[in-house]
Write a protein that holds these residues in place. Sequence first.
Motif, short mmCIF file in Angstrom:
data_model
loop_
_atom_site.label_atom_id
_atom_site.label_comp_id
_atom_site.label_asym_id
_atom_site.label_seq_id
_atom_site.Cartn_x
_atom_site.Cartn_y
_atom_site.Cartn_z
N CYS A 54 4.51 -19.11 2.55
CA CYS A 54 5.63 -18.67 1.72
C CYS A 54 5.80 -19.63 0.56
O CYS A 54 5.81 -20.84 0.76
N CYS A 72 9.69 -21.29 1.34
CA CYS A 72 9.96 -22.18 2.48
C CYS A 72 8.70 -22.89 2.96
O CYS A 72 8.76 -23.74 3.84
N HIS A 128 7.88 -12.36 8.01
CA HIS A 128 8.39 -13.54 7.30
C HIS A 128 9.74 -13.98 7.88
O HIS A 128 9.93 -15.14 8.24
N ALA A 180 10.49 -17.34 9.90
CA ALA A 180 11.23 -18.30 9.08
C ALA A 180 12.65 -17.77 8.84
O ALA A 180 13.00 -17.41 7.72
N CYS A 192 14.75 -18.95 5.83
CA CYS A 192 14.23 -18.86 4.47
C CYS A 192 15.11 -17.93 3.63
O CYS A 192 15.24 -16.74 3.95
ZN LIG Z 1 9.87 -18.25 3.36
#
Ligand SMILES: [Zn+2]
Length: 148
Positions: A64, A67, A84, A88, A91
Amino acid sequence: MFENSNLHLEVFVKESLQYLNEENRRKTFKKWVFTKKEVCNADKMAEAGFIYTGTKQEPDSVKCFFCAKPLDGWEATDDPWKEHLSHAPNCSFAKLQQQQDNITMETFLDLREELLYRTMDIYMDALRDYAEKAGKAMFKDICRILDK
Ligand SMILES: [Zn+2]
Protein backbone atom coordinates in the motif's frame (compact mmCIF):
# COMPACT_ATOMS: atom_id res chain seq x y z
CA MET A 1 25.93 16.60 4.53
CA PHE A 2 23.70 13.81 3.23
CA GLU A 3 25.21 12.88 -0.11
CA ASN A 4 23.34 9.59 -0.11
CA SER A 5 20.42 10.28 -2.47
CA ASN A 6 18.13 8.16 -0.29
CA LEU A 7 18.33 10.88 2.29
CA HIS A 8 17.33 13.77 0.05
CA LEU A 9 14.16 15.17 1.54
CA GLU A 10 12.92 16.34 -1.86
CA VAL A 11 13.32 12.87 -3.39
CA PHE A 12 11.69 11.28 -0.38
CA VAL A 13 8.65 13.54 -0.44
CA LYS A 14 8.15 13.43 -4.22
CA GLU A 15 8.47 9.66 -4.30
CA SER A 16 5.99 9.26 -1.49
CA LEU A 17 3.39 11.74 -2.80
CA GLN A 18 3.46 10.55 -6.41
CA TYR A 19 1.37 7.49 -5.50
CA LEU A 20 -1.49 9.58 -4.17
CA ASN A 21 -2.29 9.69 -7.87
CA GLU A 22 -4.11 6.51 -8.93
CA GLU A 23 -2.66 6.69 -12.45
CA ASN A 24 0.89 6.60 -11.04
CA ARG A 25 0.01 3.52 -9.02
CA ARG A 26 -1.49 1.88 -12.10
CA LYS A 27 1.76 2.45 -14.03
CA THR A 28 3.63 0.24 -11.55
CA PHE A 29 1.49 -2.76 -12.62
CA LYS A 30 3.28 -3.52 -15.87
CA LYS A 31 3.16 -7.19 -14.96
CA TRP A 32 0.29 -8.55 -12.99
CA VAL A 33 -0.75 -12.13 -12.38
CA PHE A 34 -4.43 -11.67 -13.35
CA THR A 35 -6.15 -10.37 -16.47
CA LYS A 36 -8.67 -7.54 -16.71
CA LYS A 37 -11.48 -10.10 -16.66
CA GLU A 38 -10.69 -11.17 -13.11
CA VAL A 39 -11.98 -9.31 -10.06
CA CYS A 40 -8.44 -8.94 -8.80
CA ASN A 41 -7.17 -7.02 -11.84
CA ALA A 42 -4.37 -4.44 -12.02
CA ASP A 43 -6.77 -1.46 -12.29
CA LYS A 44 -8.64 -2.52 -9.15
CA MET A 45 -5.36 -3.10 -7.33
CA ALA A 46 -4.16 0.41 -8.17
CA GLU A 47 -7.54 1.88 -7.28
CA ALA A 48 -7.38 0.18 -3.86
CA GLY A 49 -4.06 1.88 -3.10
CA PHE A 50 -1.55 -0.76 -4.12
CA ILE A 51 1.71 -0.39 -5.98
CA TYR A 52 3.43 -3.35 -7.58
CA THR A 53 6.56 -4.66 -5.84
CA GLY A 54 6.69 -8.11 -7.45
CA THR A 55 9.77 -10.14 -8.28
CA LYS A 56 10.38 -13.39 -10.15
CA GLN A 57 10.05 -15.33 -6.90
CA GLU A 58 7.04 -13.36 -5.69
CA PRO A 59 5.19 -12.19 -8.80
CA ASP A 60 2.10 -11.03 -6.88
CA SER A 61 3.75 -8.84 -4.23
CA VAL A 62 2.28 -5.41 -3.72
CA LYS A 63 2.30 -2.80 -1.00
CA CYS A 64 0.00 0.00 0.00
CA PHE A 65 1.40 3.42 -0.96
CA PHE A 66 -0.20 4.87 2.17
CA CYS A 67 0.29 2.43 5.07
CA ALA A 68 3.12 0.46 3.39
CA LYS A 69 1.38 -2.85 4.20
CA PRO A 70 2.90 -5.56 1.98
CA LEU A 71 0.56 -8.25 0.64
CA ASP A 72 0.89 -11.29 -1.61
CA GLY A 73 -0.84 -14.63 -2.19
CA TRP A 74 -3.69 -13.06 -4.17
CA GLU A 75 -6.58 -15.10 -5.61
CA ALA A 76 -8.26 -14.15 -8.89
CA THR A 77 -11.54 -13.61 -7.04
CA ASP A 78 -10.12 -11.39 -4.27
CA ASP A 79 -11.54 -7.89 -3.94
CA PRO A 80 -8.49 -5.61 -3.49
CA TRP A 81 -10.38 -3.04 -1.37
CA LYS A 82 -11.75 -5.70 0.99
CA GLU A 83 -8.36 -7.42 1.32
CA HIS A 84 -6.66 -4.10 1.97
CA LEU A 85 -9.05 -3.17 4.76
CA SER A 86 -9.04 -6.61 6.36
CA HIS A 87 -5.21 -6.73 6.49
CA ALA A 88 -4.70 -3.06 7.36
CA PRO A 89 -7.81 -1.98 9.31
CA ASN A 90 -6.15 1.25 10.48
CA CYS A 91 -5.14 2.45 7.00
CA SER A 92 -6.96 5.73 6.29
CA PHE A 93 -6.79 5.04 2.57
CA ALA A 94 -8.23 1.52 2.88
CA LYS A 95 -11.08 2.94 4.94
CA LEU A 96 -12.17 5.11 1.99
CA GLN A 97 -13.29 2.08 -0.06
CA GLN A 98 -13.76 4.26 -3.11
CA GLN A 99 -12.22 5.44 -6.34
CA GLN A 100 -10.11 8.56 -6.60
CA ASP A 101 -12.84 10.36 -8.57
CA ASN A 102 -15.29 10.00 -5.69
CA ILE A 103 -12.96 11.45 -3.05
CA THR A 104 -13.69 15.04 -2.00
CA MET A 105 -10.94 17.65 -2.08
CA GLU A 106 -11.10 17.89 1.71
CA THR A 107 -10.53 14.14 2.12
CA PHE A 108 -7.74 14.25 -0.43
CA LEU A 109 -5.97 17.03 1.47
CA ASP A 110 -6.37 15.14 4.77
CA LEU A 111 -4.84 12.04 3.19
CA ARG A 112 -2.01 14.10 1.74
CA GLU A 113 -1.24 15.60 5.14
CA GLU A 114 -1.25 12.20 6.87
CA LEU A 115 0.99 10.79 4.15
CA LEU A 116 3.40 13.69 4.60
CA TYR A 117 3.63 12.99 8.33
CA ARG A 118 4.28 9.31 7.60
CA THR A 119 6.95 10.26 5.09
CA MET A 120 8.58 12.56 7.64
CA ASP A 121 8.65 9.71 10.17
CA ILE A 122 10.36 7.42 7.66
CA TYR A 123 12.78 10.22 6.78
CA MET A 124 13.62 10.80 10.44
CA ASP A 125 14.27 7.07 10.88
CA ALA A 126 16.64 7.14 7.91
CA LEU A 127 18.42 10.17 9.38
CA ARG A 128 18.74 8.43 12.76
CA ASP A 129 20.18 5.36 11.01
CA TYR A 130 22.62 7.53 9.13
CA ALA A 131 23.66 9.41 12.27
CA GLU A 132 24.15 6.15 14.15
CA LYS A 133 26.43 4.75 11.44
CA ALA A 134 28.32 8.04 11.19
CA GLY A 135 28.73 8.00 14.99
CA LYS A 136 30.15 4.47 14.97
CA ALA A 137 32.60 5.38 12.19
CA MET A 138 33.65 8.47 14.14
CA PHE A 139 34.19 6.40 17.27
CA LYS A 140 36.47 4.03 15.33
CA ASP A 141 38.43 7.03 14.00
CA ILE A 142 38.84 8.45 17.50
CA CYS A 143 40.08 5.08 18.80
CA ARG A 144 42.58 4.94 15.92
CA ILE A 145 43.82 8.46 16.71
CA LEU A 146 44.20 7.65 20.42
CA ASP A 147 46.06 4.42 19.62
CA LYS A 148 48.69 6.29 17.64
ZN1 LIG B 1 -3.00 0.87 3.33
